[in-house]
Design an enzyme around this catalytic site. Structure first.
Site, PDB file in Angstrom:
ATOM      1  N   ARG A   1      -9.774   2.059   8.706  1.00  0.00           N
ATOM      2  CA  ARG A   1      -9.290   0.704   8.927  1.00  0.00           C
ATOM      3  C   ARG A   1     -10.328  -0.147   9.627  1.00  0.00           C
ATOM      4  O   ARG A   1     -10.079  -1.301   9.908  1.00  0.00           O
ATOM      5  CB  ARG A   1      -8.043   0.777   9.796  1.00  0.00           C
TER       6      ARG A   1
ATOM      7  N   LYS B   1       0.800  -1.229   0.000  1.00  0.00           N
ATOM      8  CA  LYS B   1       0.000   0.000   0.000  1.00  0.00           C
ATOM      9  C   LYS B   1       0.829   1.274   0.000  1.00  0.00           C
ATOM     10  O   LYS B   1       0.570   2.180  -0.775  1.00  0.00           O
ATOM     11  CB  LYS B   1      -0.834   0.082   1.288  1.00  0.00           C
TER      12      LYS B   1
ATOM     13  N   ARG C   1      10.854  -7.397   4.901  1.00  0.00           N
ATOM     14  CA  ARG C   1      10.928  -5.968   5.186  1.00  0.00           C
ATOM     15  C   ARG C   1      11.519  -5.733   6.576  1.00  0.00           C
ATOM     16  O   ARG C   1      12.255  -4.768   6.786  1.00  0.00           O
ATOM     17  CB  ARG C   1       9.532  -5.335   5.106  1.00  0.00           C
TER      18      ARG C   1
ATOM     19  N   ARG D   1      11.392  -2.202  11.169  1.00  0.00           N
ATOM     20  CA  ARG D   1      10.224  -1.585  11.806  1.00  0.00           C
ATOM     21  C   ARG D   1       9.854  -2.350  13.065  1.00  0.00           C
ATOM     22  O   ARG D   1       9.829  -3.578  13.056  1.00  0.00           O
ATOM     23  CB  ARG D   1       9.050  -1.595  10.822  1.00  0.00           C
TER      24      ARG D   1
ATOM     25  N   ARG E   1      -1.380  -8.368  13.473  1.00  0.00           N
ATOM     26  CA  ARG E   1      -1.857  -7.365  12.503  1.00  0.00           C
ATOM     27  C   ARG E   1      -2.701  -8.028  11.420  1.00  0.00           C
ATOM     28  O   ARG E   1      -3.660  -7.438  10.921  1.00  0.00           O
ATOM     29  CB  ARG E   1      -0.663  -6.615  11.897  1.00  0.00           C
TER      30      ARG E   1
HETATM   31  P1  ADP Z   1       0.600  -2.001   7.934  1.00  0.00           P
HETATM   32  O1  ADP Z   1      -0.475  -1.783   6.920  1.00  0.00           O
HETATM   33  O2  ADP Z   1       1.841  -2.615   7.363  1.00  0.00           O
HETATM   34  O3  ADP Z   1       0.126  -2.752   9.159  1.00  0.00           O
HETATM   35  P2  ADP Z   1       0.610   0.854   8.715  1.00  0.00           P
HETATM   36  O4  ADP Z   1       1.836   1.652   8.582  1.00  0.00           O
HETATM   37  O5  ADP Z   1      -0.549   1.201   7.863  1.00  0.00           O
HETATM   38  O6  ADP Z   1       1.118  -0.628   8.490  1.00  0.00           O
HETATM   39  O7  ADP Z   1       0.112   0.873  10.243  1.00  0.00           O
HETATM   40  C1  ADP Z   1       0.972   0.569  11.311  1.00  0.00           C
HETATM   41  C2  ADP Z   1       0.222   0.641  12.648  1.00  0.00           C
HETATM   42  O8  ADP Z   1      -0.270   1.984  12.873  1.00  0.00           O
HETATM   43  C3  ADP Z   1      -1.034  -0.236  12.765  1.00  0.00           C
HETATM   44  O9  ADP Z   1      -0.731  -1.564  13.099  1.00  0.00           O
HETATM   45  C4  ADP Z   1      -1.802   0.511  13.879  1.00  0.00           C
HETATM   46  O10 ADP Z   1      -1.280   0.248  15.148  1.00  0.00           O
HETATM   47  C5  ADP Z   1      -1.526   1.964  13.541  1.00  0.00           C
HETATM   48  N1  ADP Z   1      -2.564   2.524  12.637  1.00  0.00           N
HETATM   49  C6  ADP Z   1      -2.369   2.949  11.355  1.00  0.00           C
HETATM   50  N2  ADP Z   1      -3.519   3.367  10.812  1.00  0.00           N
HETATM   51  C7  ADP Z   1      -4.481   3.200  11.755  1.00  0.00           C
HETATM   52  C8  ADP Z   1      -5.883   3.419  11.794  1.00  0.00           C
HETATM   53  N3  ADP Z   1      -6.553   3.906  10.729  1.00  0.00           N
HETATM   54  N4  ADP Z   1      -6.552   3.126  12.927  1.00  0.00           N
HETATM   55  C9  ADP Z   1      -5.907   2.638  14.001  1.00  0.00           C
HETATM   56  N5  ADP Z   1      -4.597   2.388  14.032  1.00  0.00           N
HETATM   57  C10 ADP Z   1      -3.870   2.662  12.932  1.00  0.00           C
END
Ligand code: ADP
Length: 191
Positions: free
Chosen positions: A88, A13, A127, A133, A144
């Site tokens: 999300r 993404k 990754r 990360r 996740r």
């Molecule tokens: P990925 O899609 O690889 O899990 P992201 O960078 O999109 O990684 O998100 C990393 C973390 O940030 C999530 O696991 C969550 O803890 C937090 N996060 C990101 N976007 C949201 C959201 N819309 N609502 C709640 N938590 C979020």
């Protein structure tokens, strides 16, 4: 142009979000990046979300919704945006709908980056070795994935029912996937 990109962790993404946003001349707004920046800076928001992110859980909606509303209200987002990582869950969808409705705006399309589950874990573990990360450990990755299945996957049907979904296969080289997304969006939006 107001777009969303959704997909499982490891679907690519973030990489594709930047390319699409650049193509349309709008900012790519990533909640994950905003939260990681907050953690890195040690701000109060960062303190609040650090442990939650490391566990792979979602940050509470009130916190996330406020961060997004603030970001969308900034001048560079006035002409459109691409949201990556938000909404999300269905509650966040409702909040975004209300926000857009209040401004007389609407979403143009929702890109779903489709990658088979068995490829995702491998990608994330790879990754982890490259980027380091904090939430790319095996236990957190599994959590996740569960959170994605339970909370985020229902968005696919919801946006399909609204005829906003543009489904794109996310397997292949980055450039190849990028071109696939561009073609699908152009076919859908006419630009
Ligand atoms: P990925 O899609 O690889 O899990 P992201 O960078 O999109 O990684 O998100 C990393 C973390 O940030 C999530 O696991 C969550 O803890 C937090 N996060 C990101 N976007 C949201 C959201 N819309 N609502 C709640 N938590 C979020």
């Amino acid at each position: 142009m107001r777009l969303l990109i959704i997909g499982a962790p490891g679907s690519g993404k973030g990489t594709q979000a930047d390319a699409i946003a650049q193509h349309y001349g709008v900012p790519a707004i990533s909640t994950g990046n905003m939260f990681r920046a907050a953690v890195a800076s040690g701000s109060p928001l960062g303190e609040q979300v650090k442990a939650i992110m490391e566990s792979g859980a979602l940050v509470p909606d009130e916190v996330t919704d406020a961060v997004v509303a603030d970001r969308l209200g900034q001048p560079d987002a006035a002409g459109g945006w691409l949201l990556d990582g938000y909404p999300r869950n269905l509650a966040q969808v409702a909040t975004l709908d209300a926000y857009l409705g209040a401004q007389g705006q609407a979403l143009d399309a929702v890109v779903l980056l489709d990658v088979p589950a068995d490829l995702l874990i491998d990608r994330l573990l790879k990754r982890a070795q490259i980027e380091g990360r904090a939430d790319d450990t095996e236990a957190t990755i599994r959590h996740r994935m569960d959170v994605y299945q339970d909370s985020t996957a229902p968005l696919i049907q919801a946006f399909q029912a609204r005829d906003l979904l543009v489904r794109v296969g996310g397997v292949g080289e980055v450039d190849e996937v990028r071109e696939r997304i561009a073609a699908a969006l152009t076919a859908r939006l006419g630009r």
